[in-house]
Design a protein around this motif. Structure first.
Motif, PDB file in Angstrom:
ATOM      1  N   GLY A  14       0.843  -1.294   0.103  1.00  0.00           N
ATOM      2  CA  GLY A  14      -0.193  -0.373   0.126  1.00  0.00           C
ATOM      3  C   GLY A  14       0.954   1.057   0.060  1.00  0.00           C
ATOM      4  N   THR A  15       0.737   2.320   0.490  1.00  0.00           N
ATOM      5  CA  THR A  15       0.426   3.800   0.183  1.00  0.00           C
ATOM      6  C   THR A  15       2.339   3.840   1.235  1.00  0.00           C
ATOM      7  OG1 THR A  15      -0.677   4.254   1.477  1.00  0.00           O
ATOM      8  CG2 THR A  15      -0.767   4.933  -1.124  1.00  0.00           C
ATOM      9  N   LYS A  16       2.362   2.931   2.224  1.00  0.00           N
ATOM     10  CA  LYS A  16       3.436   3.177   3.390  1.00  0.00           C
ATOM     11  C   LYS A  16       4.919   2.826   2.254  1.00  0.00           C
ATOM     12  CE  LYS A  16       5.723   0.776   6.757  1.00  0.00           C
ATOM     13  NZ  LYS A  16       5.356  -1.052   7.898  1.00  0.00           N
ATOM     14  N   LEU A  17       5.318   2.321   1.145  1.00  0.00           N
ATOM     15  CA  LEU A  17       5.945   2.405  -0.068  1.00  0.00           C
ATOM     16  C   LEU A  17       6.638   4.498  -0.304  1.00  0.00           C
ATOM     17  CD1 LEU A  17       4.614  -0.153  -2.307  1.00  0.00           C
ATOM     18  CD2 LEU A  17       6.383  -0.779  -0.928  1.00  0.00           C
ATOM     19  N   ARG A  18       5.223   4.534   0.164  1.00  0.00           N
ATOM     20  CA  ARG A  18       5.946   6.459  -0.367  1.00  0.00           C
ATOM     21  C   ARG A  18       7.245   6.577   0.585  1.00  0.00           C
ATOM     22  NH1 ARG A  18       7.225   8.339  -4.561  1.00  0.00           N
ATOM     23  NH2 ARG A  18       4.606   7.749  -5.373  1.00  0.00           N
TER      24      ARG A  18
ATOM     25  N   GLY B 200      11.486   5.800  -9.410  1.00  0.00           N
ATOM     26  CA  GLY B 200      12.334   5.531  -7.978  1.00  0.00           C
ATOM     27  C   GLY B 200      10.617   5.397  -7.195  1.00  0.00           C
ATOM     28  N   ASP B 201       9.979   4.932  -8.805  1.00  0.00           N
ATOM     29  CA  ASP B 201       9.067   4.578  -7.871  1.00  0.00           C
ATOM     30  C   ASP B 201       8.294   3.127  -7.855  1.00  0.00           C
ATOM     31  OD1 ASP B 201       7.949   7.418  -6.684  1.00  0.00           O
ATOM     32  OD2 ASP B 201       5.888   7.516  -8.641  1.00  0.00           O
ATOM     33  N   TYR B 202       7.917   2.790  -6.872  1.00  0.00           N
ATOM     34  CA  TYR B 202       7.772   0.927  -7.380  1.00  0.00           C
ATOM     35  C   TYR B 202       6.361   0.273  -6.729  1.00  0.00           C
ATOM     36  CZ  TYR B 202      10.286  -0.168  -3.243  1.00  0.00           C
ATOM     37  OH  TYR B 202      10.306   0.558  -1.677  1.00  0.00           O
TER      38      TYR B 202
ATOM     39  N   SER C  64       1.433  -5.225  18.901  1.00  0.00           N
ATOM     40  CA  SER C  64       1.787  -5.216  17.306  1.00  0.00           C
ATOM     41  C   SER C  64       3.150  -4.494  17.532  1.00  0.00           C
ATOM     42  CB  SER C  64       1.233  -4.087  16.178  1.00  0.00           C
ATOM     43  OG  SER C  64       0.909  -2.582  16.876  1.00  0.00           O
ATOM     44  N   THR C  65       4.079  -4.205  15.867  1.00  0.00           N
ATOM     45  CA  THR C  65       5.486  -3.553  15.866  1.00  0.00           C
ATOM     46  C   THR C  65       5.367  -1.892  15.602  1.00  0.00           C
ATOM     47  OG1 THR C  65       5.288  -4.120  14.408  1.00  0.00           O
ATOM     48  CG2 THR C  65       6.670  -5.494  16.006  1.00  0.00           C
ATOM     49  N   GLY C  66       4.176  -1.136  15.690  1.00  0.00           N
ATOM     50  CA  GLY C  66       3.452  -0.346  15.569  1.00  0.00           C
ATOM     51  C   GLY C  66       2.621   0.036  14.424  1.00  0.00           C
ATOM     52  N   VAL C  67       2.778   0.566  13.605  1.00  0.00           N
ATOM     53  CA  VAL C  67       1.615   0.498  12.905  1.00  0.00           C
ATOM     54  C   VAL C  67       1.512  -0.219  11.546  1.00  0.00           C
ATOM     55  CG1 VAL C  67       0.405   3.046  10.590  1.00  0.00           C
ATOM     56  CG2 VAL C  67       1.571   3.719  12.568  1.00  0.00           C
ATOM     57  N   HIS C  68       2.207  -0.627  11.666  1.00  0.00           N
ATOM     58  CA  HIS C  68       2.064  -1.421  10.446  1.00  0.00           C
ATOM     59  C   HIS C  68       1.597  -1.399   9.089  1.00  0.00           C
ATOM     60  CE1 HIS C  68       1.202  -5.788  13.126  1.00  0.00           C
ATOM     61  NE2 HIS C  68       2.485  -4.924  13.777  1.00  0.00           N
ATOM     62  N   SER C  69       1.168  -1.628   8.649  1.00  0.00           N
ATOM     63  CA  SER C  69       0.742  -1.684   7.092  1.00  0.00           C
ATOM     64  C   SER C  69      -0.026  -1.069   6.012  1.00  0.00           C
ATOM     65  CB  SER C  69       1.439  -3.035   5.949  1.00  0.00           C
ATOM     66  OG  SER C  69       2.723  -2.907   6.382  1.00  0.00           O
ATOM     67  N   ASN C  70      -0.795  -0.435   7.268  1.00  0.00           N
ATOM     68  CA  ASN C  70      -2.358  -0.021   6.995  1.00  0.00           C
ATOM     69  C   ASN C  70      -2.760   1.195   7.341  1.00  0.00           C
ATOM     70  OD1 ASN C  70      -2.822  -1.719   9.376  1.00  0.00           O
ATOM     71  ND2 ASN C  70      -4.554  -0.182   9.457  1.00  0.00           N
ATOM     72  N   GLY C  71      -3.942   1.816   6.598  1.00  0.00           N
ATOM     73  CA  GLY C  71      -4.105   3.599   7.745  1.00  0.00           C
ATOM     74  C   GLY C  71      -2.967   4.677   7.237  1.00  0.00           C
ATOM     75  N   PHE C  72      -2.088   4.368   6.254  1.00  0.00           N
ATOM     76  CA  PHE C  72      -1.020   4.959   5.490  1.00  0.00           C
ATOM     77  C   PHE C  72      -1.483   6.310   4.747  1.00  0.00           C
ATOM     78  CE2 PHE C  72       1.675   2.319   7.328  1.00  0.00           C
ATOM     79  CZ  PHE C  72       2.852   3.282   8.016  1.00  0.00           C
ATOM     80  N   SER C  73      -2.862   6.030   4.469  1.00  0.00           N
ATOM     81  CA  SER C  73      -3.117   7.159   3.370  1.00  0.00           C
ATOM     82  C   SER C  73      -4.055   8.577   4.774  1.00  0.00           C
ATOM     83  CB  SER C  73      -4.106   6.793   3.185  1.00  0.00           C
ATOM     84  OG  SER C  73      -4.642   6.226   1.754  1.00  0.00           O
ATOM     85  N   LEU C  74      -4.546   8.225   5.716  1.00  0.00           N
ATOM     86  CA  LEU C  74      -4.105   8.888   7.041  1.00  0.00           C
ATOM     87  C   LEU C  74      -3.167   9.751   7.718  1.00  0.00           C
ATOM     88  CD1 LEU C  74      -6.591  10.474   8.931  1.00  0.00           C
ATOM     89  CD2 LEU C  74      -6.833   8.300  10.216  1.00  0.00           C
ATOM     90  N   VAL C  75      -2.417   8.648   7.619  1.00  0.00           N
ATOM     91  CA  VAL C  75      -0.806   9.176   8.375  1.00  0.00           C
ATOM     92  C   VAL C  75      -0.444   9.912   7.486  1.00  0.00           C
ATOM     93  CG1 VAL C  75       1.926   7.878   9.072  1.00  0.00           C
ATOM     94  CG2 VAL C  75      -0.338   6.421   9.290  1.00  0.00           C
TER      95      VAL C  75
ATOM     96  N   CYS D 227       9.983   5.347  12.185  1.00  0.00           N
ATOM     97  CA  CYS D 227       8.826   4.501  13.410  1.00  0.00           C
ATOM     98  C   CYS D 227       7.528   4.254  12.328  1.00  0.00           C
ATOM     99  CB  CYS D 227       8.102   5.938  14.465  1.00  0.00           C
ATOM    100  SG  CYS D 227       7.032   5.126  15.121  1.00  0.00           S
ATOM    101  N   LEU D 228       7.762   4.960  10.890  1.00  0.00           N
ATOM    102  CA  LEU D 228       6.008   4.531  10.398  1.00  0.00           C
ATOM    103  C   LEU D 228       6.610   3.789   9.429  1.00  0.00           C
ATOM    104  CD1 LEU D 228       4.722   8.128   9.711  1.00  0.00           C
ATOM    105  CD2 LEU D 228       4.361   6.270  11.129  1.00  0.00           C
ATOM    106  N   LEU D 229       7.929   3.211   9.501  1.00  0.00           N
ATOM    107  CA  LEU D 229       8.899   2.227   8.615  1.00  0.00           C
ATOM    108  C   LEU D 229       8.672   0.830   9.332  1.00  0.00           C
ATOM    109  CD1 LEU D 229      11.361   3.198   5.398  1.00  0.00           C
ATOM    110  CD2 LEU D 229       8.620   2.833   5.537  1.00  0.00           C
ATOM    111  N   THR D 230       8.931   0.688  10.572  1.00  0.00           N
ATOM    112  CA  THR D 230       9.121   0.268  11.642  1.00  0.00           C
ATOM    113  C   THR D 230       7.768  -1.547  10.595  1.00  0.00           C
ATOM    114  OG1 THR D 230       9.559   0.666  13.078  1.00  0.00           O
ATOM    115  CG2 THR D 230       8.222  -1.355  13.122  1.00  0.00           C
ATOM    116  N   PRO D 231       8.626  -2.428  10.500  1.00  0.00           N
ATOM    117  CA  PRO D 231       7.582  -3.158   9.220  1.00  0.00           C
ATOM    118  C   PRO D 231       6.869  -4.660  10.567  1.00  0.00           C
ATOM    119  CG  PRO D 231       9.543  -4.270  10.084  1.00  0.00           C
ATOM    120  CD  PRO D 231      10.014  -3.110  10.318  1.00  0.00           C
TER     121      PRO D 231
END
Length: 356
Positions: free
Chosen positions: A73-77, A157-159, A191-202, A228-232
Motif C-alpha cells: 500500500g501507500t506505506k511504500l511512499r 524511483g517509484d514501485y 503489534s510493532t507499530g502502525v504495520h501496513s494499513n492506514g497510511f493514507s490517513l498517516v 517509526c512509521l517504516l517499522t515493518p
C-alpha cells in the motif's frame, strides 16, 4: 505513405525503457537470499516459469490449501522518500502470511510481484532480501516472483510491491469460528507499530497537517518519525503456530485495515459480538501522537489502526490461562483484551480512552 528507406536508428527494448541486462543482474543479486528460504518440498531451481512445491510427504490427513494476497500500500511512499527499501518486503509477506495463519494454516510458500518504472538492480535486490528474510522467519519458501519494468507507467524511483502466499491446514483443524460462544476470551498479541494499513490517513496527518519531514526526531518515539512509521509489520506464525497445534483456538483475527470494529466480527458467528477493554493494554505512543496531531476521533482510530494489538486469538475461558502461559513461555507478551458477547454482530470498546 511510408518511405521504403528507413534512415532512423534501430530501436531496442532498452531504448524503450526496459533493460533486460539490469533485470538479469537483479536476479543474480537476489539469488542467494531466495535460495536460503527453500524448504525440502521445493523442487527445481530459481528461474523456471513456475515454482514447484511437493506435498507428497505431508502428514496432513485431509489437506486444504489456504491462500492470501495483499500489497504494502501507500506505506511504500515513505520507503521511497527515505530511500530505504529493506523493510517493506516484510510488510508484504506479513500481510498475506498473517491472514493465512488465522485460518489455522502453516505457511508453505510465497511469491512476490515488484513493478518499477526503471529497474535498479540493487534496489530490487534490497526489497527481495527483505521478502526472503520474512519468509525464512515465517518458515515458508520464497518460491518465485516477478519484477516488471514498466517504463512510462511508474515515475522514476517509484514501485509497487505485492505478494501471494499459500499455506496448508488439515480440514478438521481449520479455524472457522463456528464453535465460538459467549464468554470466550480475546487474547491480544502486540503489534510493532502502525504495520501496513492506514497510511493514507498517516500521510495526511504527518505531511499535510503537521508539515513534518520523515527525518524529524520525535522525543516520545525515541527516533525519527520516518523510522517509526517504516517499522515493518510483525510476523505472527512463530508464536502462534505452536499454540494452534496444541490448543483449541476457536478464532483468530489479524488486525489490519478496518481495525477492531471491522476485523473482529469477521471471526465471529453472526449472532455473536465482542466487548473489548481499552484499558487492557497501553496504546503505543505513535498512535497517541497521530490522534493528537490529526484531532482524530478515538472511534476512528480504532476503526483504522491496530492501536498496538496486531493479532487476536479467541479461546475458551477454560483454556485462556494455559494458552497465556504457553505464549509467555515463548517470551511473548499477552493481553486479555475482552470477551465474546451474545447479540448483535458488533464490537463495543469500553475503558481506556473511552472512559467518560
Amino acid at each position: 505513405m511510408h518511405s521504403k528507406e528507413n534512415t532512423k536508428e534501430s530501436l531496442t527494448y532498452a531504448a524503450a525503457g526496459v533493460d533486460i541486462d539490469a533485470g538479469n543482474k537483479a536476479v543474480e543479486l537476489m539469488k542467494d537470499s531466495v535460495k536460503a528460504t527453500y524448504r525440502p518440498e521445493v523442487l527445481g531451481d530459481l528461474g523456471g516459469f513456475g515454482g514447484l512445491f511437493s506435498l507428497m510427504n505431508s502428514s496432513v490427513k485431509n489437506p486444504v490449501l489456504v491462500s492470501g494476497t495483499d500489497g504494502v500500500g501507500t506505506k511504500l511512499r515513505l520507503a521511497i522518500m527515505m530511500d530505504k527499501h529493506d523493510t517493506v518486503g516484510q510488510d508484504c509477506v506479513a500481510m498475506s502470511i498473517n491472514d493465512i495463519l488465522v485460518q489455522g494454516a502453516e505457511p508453505l510458500f510465497f511469491l512476490d510481484y515488484i513493478a518499477v518504472g526503471k529497474l535498479n538492480p540493487e534496489q530490487v535486490a534490497s526489497i527481495v532480501k527483505g521478502v526472503a528474510q520474512a519468509c525464512s522467519e515465517s518458515g515458508c519458501a520464497l518460491l518465485g516472483g516477478e519484477t516488471a519494468e514498466m517504463a512510462g507507467f511508474y515515475g522514476d524511483g517509484d514501485y509497487d510491491l505485492a505478494g501471494f502466499g499459500v499455506g496448508l491446514a488439515d480440514r478438521e483443524k481449520l479455524i472457522t469460528g463456528e464453535t465460538i460462544k459467549e464468554g470466550d476470551v480475546l487474547i491480544g498479541l502486540p503489534s510493532t507499530g502502525v504495520h501496513s494499513n492506514g497510511f493514507s490517513l498517516v500521510r495526511k496527518i504527518v505531511f499535510d497537517r503537521m508539515k513534518m519531514k520523515l527525518t524529524d526526531y520525535v522525543e516520545e518515539l525515541g527516533m525519527s518519525i520516518g523510522e517509526c512509521l517504516l517499522t515493518p509489520t510483525r510476523l505472527y506464525p512463530r508464536p502462534c503456530l505452536p499454540v494452534i497445534r496444541e490448543f483449541d483456538v476457536k478464532g483468530m483475527v489479524h488486525i489490519t485495515g478496518g481495525g477492531f470494529y471491522e476485523n473482529i466480527p469477521r471471526a465471529l458467528p453472526e449472532h455473536m459480538g465482542a466487548e473489548v477493554n481499552g484499558a487492557a493494554w497501553t496504546i503505543p505512543p505513535v498512535f497517541r501522537l497521530l490522534q493528537e496531531w490529526g484531532n482524530v476521533d478515538w472511534t476512528e482510530m480504532y476503526r483504522t489502526f491496530n492501536m498496538g494489538i496486531g493479532m487476536v486469538l479467541i479461546v475458551s475461558s477454560d483454556e485462556a490461562d494455559r494458552i497465556t502461559a504457553r505464549l509467555n513461555a515463548q517470551n511473548e507478551t499477552v493481553y486479555h483484551i475482552g470477551h465474546v458477547t451474545e447479540g448483535t454482530h458488533e464490537v463495543v470498546i469500553k475503558g481506556g480512552v473511552f472512559d467518560a
